[in-house]
Design a protein around this motif. Structure first.
Motif, PDB file in Angstrom:
ATOM      1  N   ALA A 183      40.150  39.457  34.602  1.00 37.85           N
ATOM      2  CA  ALA A 183      41.434  40.060  35.000  1.00 37.85           C
ATOM      3  C   ALA A 183      42.021  39.318  36.193  1.00 37.85           C
ATOM      4  CB  ALA A 183      41.229  41.526  35.348  1.00 37.85           C
ATOM      5  N   GLU A 184      43.315  39.495  36.337  1.00 36.09           N
ATOM      6  CA  GLU A 184      44.049  38.863  37.435  1.00 36.09           C
ATOM      7  C   GLU A 184      43.718  39.567  38.755  1.00 36.09           C
ATOM      8  OE1 GLU A 184      48.074  39.009  36.001  1.00 36.09           O
ATOM      9  OE2 GLU A 184      48.799  39.022  38.074  1.00 36.09           O
ATOM     10  N   SER A 185      43.538  40.896  38.688  1.00 34.64           N
ATOM     11  CA  SER A 185      43.237  41.662  39.900  1.00 34.64           C
ATOM     12  C   SER A 185      42.716  43.053  39.516  1.00 34.64           C
ATOM     13  CB  SER A 185      44.499  41.839  40.754  1.00 34.64           C
ATOM     14  OG  SER A 185      45.453  42.589  40.016  1.00 34.64           O
ATOM     15  N   VAL A 186      42.116  43.715  40.509  1.00 34.51           N
ATOM     16  CA  VAL A 186      41.749  45.128  40.357  1.00 34.51           C
ATOM     17  C   VAL A 186      42.459  45.892  41.465  1.00 34.51           C
ATOM     18  CG1 VAL A 186      39.856  46.816  40.528  1.00 34.51           C
ATOM     19  CG2 VAL A 186      39.450  44.622  39.413  1.00 34.51           C
ATOM     20  N   THR A 187      43.056  47.027  41.122  1.00 32.05           N
ATOM     21  CA  THR A 187      43.645  47.890  42.156  1.00 32.05           C
ATOM     22  C   THR A 187      42.965  49.248  42.111  1.00 32.05           C
ATOM     23  OG1 THR A 187      45.771  46.800  41.853  1.00 32.05           O
ATOM     24  CG2 THR A 187      45.783  48.858  43.103  1.00 32.05           C
ATOM     25  N   ILE A 188      42.400  49.650  43.244  1.00 37.54           N
ATOM     26  CA  ILE A 188      41.830  50.994  43.349  1.00 37.54           C
ATOM     27  C   ILE A 188      42.870  51.850  44.074  1.00 37.54           C
ATOM     28  CG2 ILE A 188      39.964  52.370  44.337  1.00 37.54           C
ATOM     29  CD1 ILE A 188      38.099  50.034  44.030  1.00 37.54           C
ATOM     30  N   TRP A 189      43.369  52.873  43.398  1.00 37.09           N
ATOM     31  CA  TRP A 189      44.397  53.756  43.989  1.00 37.09           C
ATOM     32  C   TRP A 189      43.690  54.930  44.643  1.00 37.09           C
ATOM     33  CZ3 TRP A 189      49.336  52.041  44.095  1.00 37.09           C
ATOM     34  CH2 TRP A 189      49.676  51.011  43.216  1.00 37.09           C
ATOM     35  N   LYS A 190      43.919  55.079  45.972  1.00 33.11           N
ATOM     36  CA  LYS A 190      43.151  56.071  46.728  1.00 33.11           C
ATOM     37  C   LYS A 190      44.055  57.023  47.504  1.00 33.11           C
ATOM     38  CE  LYS A 190      39.328  55.672  48.091  1.00 33.11           C
ATOM     39  NZ  LYS A 190      37.968  56.018  47.687  1.00 33.11           N
ATOM     40  N   HIS A 233      32.848  51.768  46.153  1.00 30.20           N
ATOM     41  CA  HIS A 233      31.444  51.841  45.736  1.00 30.20           C
ATOM     42  C   HIS A 233      30.753  50.502  46.038  1.00 30.20           C
ATOM     43  CE1 HIS A 233      27.987  51.931  43.013  1.00 30.20           C
ATOM     44  NE2 HIS A 233      28.071  53.243  43.148  1.00 30.20           N
ATOM     45  N   PRO A 234      29.542  50.546  46.621  1.00 30.55           N
ATOM     46  CA  PRO A 234      28.878  49.325  47.083  1.00 30.55           C
ATOM     47  C   PRO A 234      28.705  48.233  46.021  1.00 30.55           C
ATOM     48  CG  PRO A 234      27.545  51.279  47.584  1.00 30.55           C
ATOM     49  CD  PRO A 234      28.795  51.749  46.918  1.00 30.55           C
ATOM     50  N   LYS A 235      28.602  48.604  44.755  1.00 29.79           N
ATOM     51  CA  LYS A 235      28.342  47.569  43.753  1.00 29.79           C
ATOM     52  C   LYS A 235      29.614  46.849  43.277  1.00 29.79           C
ATOM     53  CE  LYS A 235      24.232  49.588  41.641  1.00 29.79           C
ATOM     54  NZ  LYS A 235      23.837  50.404  40.484  1.00 29.79           N
ATOM     55  N   THR A 236      30.766  47.278  43.766  1.00 28.07           N
ATOM     56  CA  THR A 236      32.033  46.794  43.225  1.00 28.07           C
ATOM     57  C   THR A 236      32.363  45.351  43.603  1.00 28.07           C
ATOM     58  OG1 THR A 236      32.775  49.067  43.511  1.00 28.07           O
ATOM     59  CG2 THR A 236      34.467  47.463  42.982  1.00 28.07           C
ATOM     60  N   ILE A 237      32.071  45.006  44.854  1.00 28.29           N
ATOM     61  CA  ILE A 237      32.576  43.736  45.390  1.00 28.29           C
ATOM     62  C   ILE A 237      31.919  42.510  44.743  1.00 28.29           C
ATOM     63  CG2 ILE A 237      32.993  42.394  47.502  1.00 28.29           C
ATOM     64  CD1 ILE A 237      34.311  45.000  47.881  1.00 28.29           C
ATOM     65  N   LYS A 238      30.577  42.551  44.616  1.00 26.17           N
ATOM     66  CA  LYS A 238      29.859  41.339  44.205  1.00 26.17           C
ATOM     67  C   LYS A 238      30.392  40.728  42.897  1.00 26.17           C
ATOM     68  CE  LYS A 238      25.235  39.774  43.090  1.00 26.17           C
ATOM     69  NZ  LYS A 238      23.877  40.218  42.857  1.00 26.17           N
ATOM     70  N   PRO A 239      30.494  41.504  41.807  1.00 27.79           N
ATOM     71  CA  PRO A 239      30.983  40.868  40.583  1.00 27.79           C
ATOM     72  C   PRO A 239      32.397  40.316  40.709  1.00 27.79           C
ATOM     73  CG  PRO A 239      30.672  43.254  40.266  1.00 27.79           C
ATOM     74  CD  PRO A 239      30.130  42.907  41.608  1.00 27.79           C
ATOM     75  N   LEU A 240      33.234  40.991  41.509  1.00 26.40           N
ATOM     76  CA  LEU A 240      34.606  40.501  41.679  1.00 26.40           C
ATOM     77  C   LEU A 240      34.610  39.210  42.490  1.00 26.40           C
ATOM     78  CD1 LEU A 240      36.508  43.842  42.389  1.00 26.40           C
ATOM     79  CD2 LEU A 240      36.317  42.598  40.233  1.00 26.40           C
ATOM     80  N   ALA A 241      33.796  39.181  43.538  1.00 27.99           N
ATOM     81  CA  ALA A 241      33.725  37.987  44.389  1.00 27.99           C
ATOM     82  C   ALA A 241      33.221  36.805  43.571  1.00 27.99           C
ATOM     83  CB  ALA A 241      32.799  38.247  45.572  1.00 27.99           C
ATOM     84  N   GLN A 242      32.233  37.050  42.723  1.00 27.05           N
ATOM     85  CA  GLN A 242      31.682  35.949  41.922  1.00 27.05           C
ATOM     86  C   GLN A 242      32.733  35.336  41.010  1.00 27.05           C
ATOM     87  OE1 GLN A 242      28.326  37.996  40.270  1.00 27.05           O
ATOM     88  NE2 GLN A 242      26.888  37.017  41.687  1.00 27.05           N
ATOM     89  N   LYS A 243      33.678  36.161  40.582  1.00 29.29           N
ATOM     90  CA  LYS A 243      34.723  35.638  39.687  1.00 29.29           C
ATOM     91  C   LYS A 243      36.031  35.343  40.426  1.00 29.29           C
ATOM     92  CE  LYS A 243      33.785  36.082  34.993  1.00 29.29           C
ATOM     93  NZ  LYS A 243      34.495  35.970  33.723  1.00 29.29           N
ATOM     94  N   GLY A 244      36.027  35.612  41.729  1.00 25.79           N
ATOM     95  CA  GLY A 244      37.244  35.368  42.515  1.00 25.79           C
ATOM     96  C   GLY A 244      38.412  36.256  42.110  1.00 25.79           C
ATOM     97  N   ILE A 245      38.096  37.498  41.703  1.00 23.68           N
ATOM     98  CA  ILE A 245      39.172  38.442  41.333  1.00 23.68           C
ATOM     99  C   ILE A 245      39.539  39.275  42.564  1.00 23.68           C
ATOM    100  CG2 ILE A 245      39.786  40.421  39.856  1.00 23.68           C
ATOM    101  CD1 ILE A 245      37.713  39.333  37.814  1.00 23.68           C
ATOM    102  N   PRO A 246      40.788  39.226  43.036  1.00 21.82           N
ATOM    103  CA  PRO A 246      41.133  40.015  44.217  1.00 21.82           C
ATOM    104  C   PRO A 246      41.087  41.525  43.953  1.00 21.82           C
ATOM    105  CG  PRO A 246      43.060  38.836  43.394  1.00 21.82           C
ATOM    106  CD  PRO A 246      41.910  38.425  42.534  1.00 21.82           C
ATOM    107  N   LEU A 247      40.716  42.245  44.976  1.00 20.67           N
ATOM    108  CA  LEU A 247      40.657  43.709  44.895  1.00 20.67           C
ATOM    109  C   LEU A 247      41.679  44.292  45.866  1.00 20.67           C
ATOM    110  CD1 LEU A 247      39.302  46.438  44.144  1.00 20.67           C
ATOM    111  CD2 LEU A 247      37.595  45.978  45.897  1.00 20.67           C
ATOM    112  N   TYR A 248      42.587  45.089  45.331  1.00 24.59           N
ATOM    113  CA  TYR A 248      43.564  45.757  46.181  1.00 24.59           C
ATOM    114  C   TYR A 248      43.185  47.224  46.313  1.00 24.59           C
ATOM    115  CZ  TYR A 248      46.201  41.638  44.732  1.00 24.59           C
ATOM    116  OH  TYR A 248      46.575  40.356  44.460  1.00 24.59           O
ATOM    117  N   VAL A 249      43.234  47.728  47.538  1.00 25.31           N
ATOM    118  CA  VAL A 249      42.996  49.163  47.751  1.00 25.31           C
ATOM    119  C   VAL A 249      44.304  49.734  48.253  1.00 25.31           C
ATOM    120  CG1 VAL A 249      41.601  50.889  48.962  1.00 25.31           C
ATOM    121  CG2 VAL A 249      40.575  48.686  48.313  1.00 25.31           C
TER     122      VAL A 249
END
Ligand code: ASP
Length: 419
Positions: free
Chosen positions: A216-223, A262-278
């Protein structure tokens, strides 16, 4: 493709579901995978329902409350005449009740938990799919249990990445042709197609699983917060929003107990270079926090608070000193009991650990090591970690506290205290 994740608070009533669908509408031009949790506090309610069943108590009131809660949302959304939805929900509730009636203790609590609690996410996404449908937003409902494959470790299932990624990719590529893909967080299934769950608050991790599978291009967590703040606004008055955070910083913050992701979220995204927006679902026009590969000098200190902490000290009584043999022995039992250490410290004659309160395991650890050490413990303590500390932050947070352990490294300051 973009992945959006909406947690329980963002779908807790009809108003929030409407708000969520407004956000989705404004991103209609994008190909979207939308990962959703159970509505409001439904996971807790289902946990409670199962506990009562296990105690052989009458659960008709609790069951009705769960049904009524969802029905109210359906009525308020104006979709109560949707026959497909009606049938779907009747099936899910039947499955829930049959499950509760058939459970026997030989199945094991964790297995029964997953079969029961996973239904919260199914109910929530069925309702949201029907509502999106009523708004003429083309939606493909995807059963995450069919594509997120895990081992048998119920309640803390480990993802089979290879199988899951292949299945998600194939399925999403088909479903996206129909419209936005709406699926569940938190749940999956084992090789026997029995439901499993990924651990409480695991929907963020699910979003990362889906995102990496489709690159994916990005992940957005809506909080319900403006983004990643440097302290939990429910616990601290003064907070600062991080506009940008490196993956590493964000991952370490979750390690020390920051609950925003959630603690497990970042690693897989970082490995693929997918930005995470909160971002905030209450003010979706705000940018929130971007987590990506970056170098950001002078980050504001992050204050991470954990309550319910136990400090245990293992003391040597025979005038010898703590050595590798002692530490090895202590760790052998910590590993055996699957305990997580939040902080540790040693002196000449003692080794001290801090862990989450867990009287049962604390006792098992004490019993296993009482012949070797004099063991002292305190429960109900609190811990603060200040990441990227400065003296001002330390002074502010040490005020009015009875400090039991204090420790600092180049980047982190930690203290365990009693209020
Ligand atoms: N519904 C699950 C929970 O409340 C998963 C999640 O919301 O992330 O823990």
């Amino acid at each position: 493709m973009k992945v959006f994740k909406f947690g329980g608070a963002s779908v807790k009533d009809a108003g929030s579901v409407r708000n969520m669908c407004e956000i989705i509408k404004t991103h209609r031009a994008d190909e979207l995978i939308v990962v959703v949790s159970a509505m409001g506090k439904m996971t807790n309610a289902l946990e409670q329902l199962l506990s009562l069943t296990m105690e052989e108590k009458e659960v008709s009131t609790e069951l009705s409350e769960i049904k009524d809660f969802h029905q109210t949302i359906i009525n308020d959304l104006g979709i109560s005449s949707d026959e497909v939805l009606k049938k779907d929900l009747t099936d899910v509730f039947e499955q829930l009740e049959n499950g509760l009636n058939e459970f026997s203790s030989s199945m094991g609590y964790d297995y029964m938990y997953d079969q029961t609690v996973s239904l919260g996410e199914i109910l929530s996404t069925k309702i949201i799919a029907a509502y999106l449908n009523s708004l003429s937003i083309a939606t493909a409902w995807l059963d995450a249990r069919k594509v997120v494959k895990t081992d048998d470790l119920h309640r803390q299932a480990k993802v089979d990445w290879g199988a899951s990624q292949a299945m998600i990719k194939a399925q999403v590529n088909r479903s996206i042709e129909e419209g936005l893909v709406l699926t569940q967080g938190f749940i999956g299934s084992n090789s026997d197609f029995k439901s499993t769950t990924l651990g409480r608050e695991g929907s963020d991790f699910s979003a990362a699983i889906f995102a990496t599978s489709v690159s994916a291009e990005s992940v957005t967590i809506w909080k319900d917060v403006p983004g990643v703040l440097n302290a939990d606004p429910k616990k601290f008055e003064k907070t600062t929003l991080y506009e940008k955070l490196p993956y590493k910083e964000a991952a370490e913050m979750t390690y020390y107990g920051a609950s925003v992701i959630h603690p497990k979220t970042i690693k897989p995204l970082a490995q693929k270079g997918i930005p995470l927006y909160v971002r905030s679902f209450q003010s979706p026009e705000d940018q929130g926090t971007t987590i990506e590969e970056s170098i950001i000098p002078n980050l504001a200190p992050a204050i991470i608070h954990k309550d319910k902490q136990t400090v245990i000290s293992f003391k040597i009584s025979d005038f010898s000193f703590i050595n590798e043999h002692h530490i090895h022995l202590i760790f052998e039992h910590i590993k055996r009991l699957n305990l997580t250490i939040n902080l540790m410290q040693n002196s000449a004659i003692s080794f001290t650990i801090c862990m989450d309160d867990n009287p049962k395991k604390r006792e098992q650890l004490r019993t296993a090591l009482m012949d070797e050490f004099l063991i002292y413990y305190n429960e109900g303590l609190e811990m603060i970690t200040i990441k990227n500390y400065n003296q001002e932050a330390i002074n502010e947070h040490m005020k009015d506290k009875q400090i039991i352990i204090e420790q600092r490294s180049r980047n982190n300051f930690q203290m365990v205290f009693r209020k």
